[in-house]
Design an enzyme around this catalytic site. Structure first.
Site, short mmCIF file in Angstrom:
data_model
loop_
_atom_site.label_atom_id
_atom_site.label_comp_id
_atom_site.label_asym_id
_atom_site.label_seq_id
_atom_site.Cartn_x
_atom_site.Cartn_y
_atom_site.Cartn_z
N ASP A 189 4.75 5.18 1.80
CA ASP A 189 6.10 4.88 2.28
C ASP A 189 6.03 4.63 3.78
O ASP A 189 5.76 5.56 4.56
CB ASP A 189 7.03 6.06 1.97
N HIS A 190 6.30 3.38 4.19
CA HIS A 190 6.13 3.03 5.60
C HIS A 190 7.20 3.63 6.50
O HIS A 190 7.09 3.57 7.74
CB HIS A 190 6.11 1.51 5.76
N ARG A 191 8.23 4.24 5.93
CA ARG A 191 9.19 4.96 6.77
C ARG A 191 8.56 6.21 7.36
O ARG A 191 9.01 6.73 8.39
CB ARG A 191 10.41 5.37 5.94
#
Length: 203
Positions: free
Chosen positions: A173-175
């Site tokens: 998850d790039h968040r």
């Protein structure tokens, strides 16, 4: 992200474990070492074992590992998890993996076993597939895919040799996880599976 590695020493270690009384009666596979390597990598890089709290708009780091194992069953894909897998000894982890797989095959996986996971492994290699781009289990930050382990030409100690090679894939998850952290996690997992003694050094 993808990483191709030489798994020869891990495959030899799996074979050696089969001769030990602590693993008697268990069907061992490289998944045991992959699971251990992933959990050690999570201990070294805690952000990979976390979740995003939408309400609070913050990252929640998990100080425990409920290890999800994707399982293909007659009812479709299930992702039961081993609660507090990080606290298990290697024989206990092997037993837990075996029990999880047997329960899933028999169609007896309970809803509680599929909730609360923190990070997941999917073994696409059992289908004869070299690699895949795994989809995140909802609520989790990362998932690791293990491709099939097969003989392939590899440069080993400066010379071409036939080795046991596989491809690892890590989705995240790039968040929460940027490329630097994701690469570090995948690199560490690959290093431990290339040289299993690192699991002792880093454990």
């Amino acid at each position: 992200e993808f990483l191709q590695i030489d798994m020869t020493e891990t495959m030899q270690a799996v074979q050696r474990l089969r001769d030990l009384p602590e693993f008697s009666g268990l069907r061992l596979s490289p998944l045991l070492f992959v699971a251990k390597a992933l959990m050690l990598a999570a201990a070294r890089h805690p952000m990979i074992n976390s979740s995003w709290d939408e309400g609070a708009q913050e990252i929640v780091i998990k100080r425990y590992v409920n290890l999800g194992i994707a399982a293909a069953t007659d009812r479709g894909l299930l992702v039961p998890n081993i609660k507090n897998a990080h606290a298990l000894t290697l024989p206990e982890l092997a037993q837990a993996l075996a029990s999880l797989a047997a329960t899933a095959r028999e169609g007896k996986t309970q809803p509680a076993a599929q909730s609360g996971g923190t990070i997941t492994i999917t073994n696409v290699g059992v289908f004869g597939v070299d690699a895949g781009t795994p989809i995140l289990t909802p609520g989790e930050t990362a998932i690791l895919a293990l491709g099939q382990v097969k003989q392939a030409p590899w440069v080993h100690q400066g010379e071409l040799a036939v080795r046991q090679v596989t491809t690892l894939a890590l989705s995240f998850d790039h968040r929460i996880v940027d490329g630097d952290l994701g690469s570090a996690v995948l690199r560490d997992i690959g290093a431990m599976l290339t040289d299993p003694i690192r699991m002792i050094a880093w454990g």
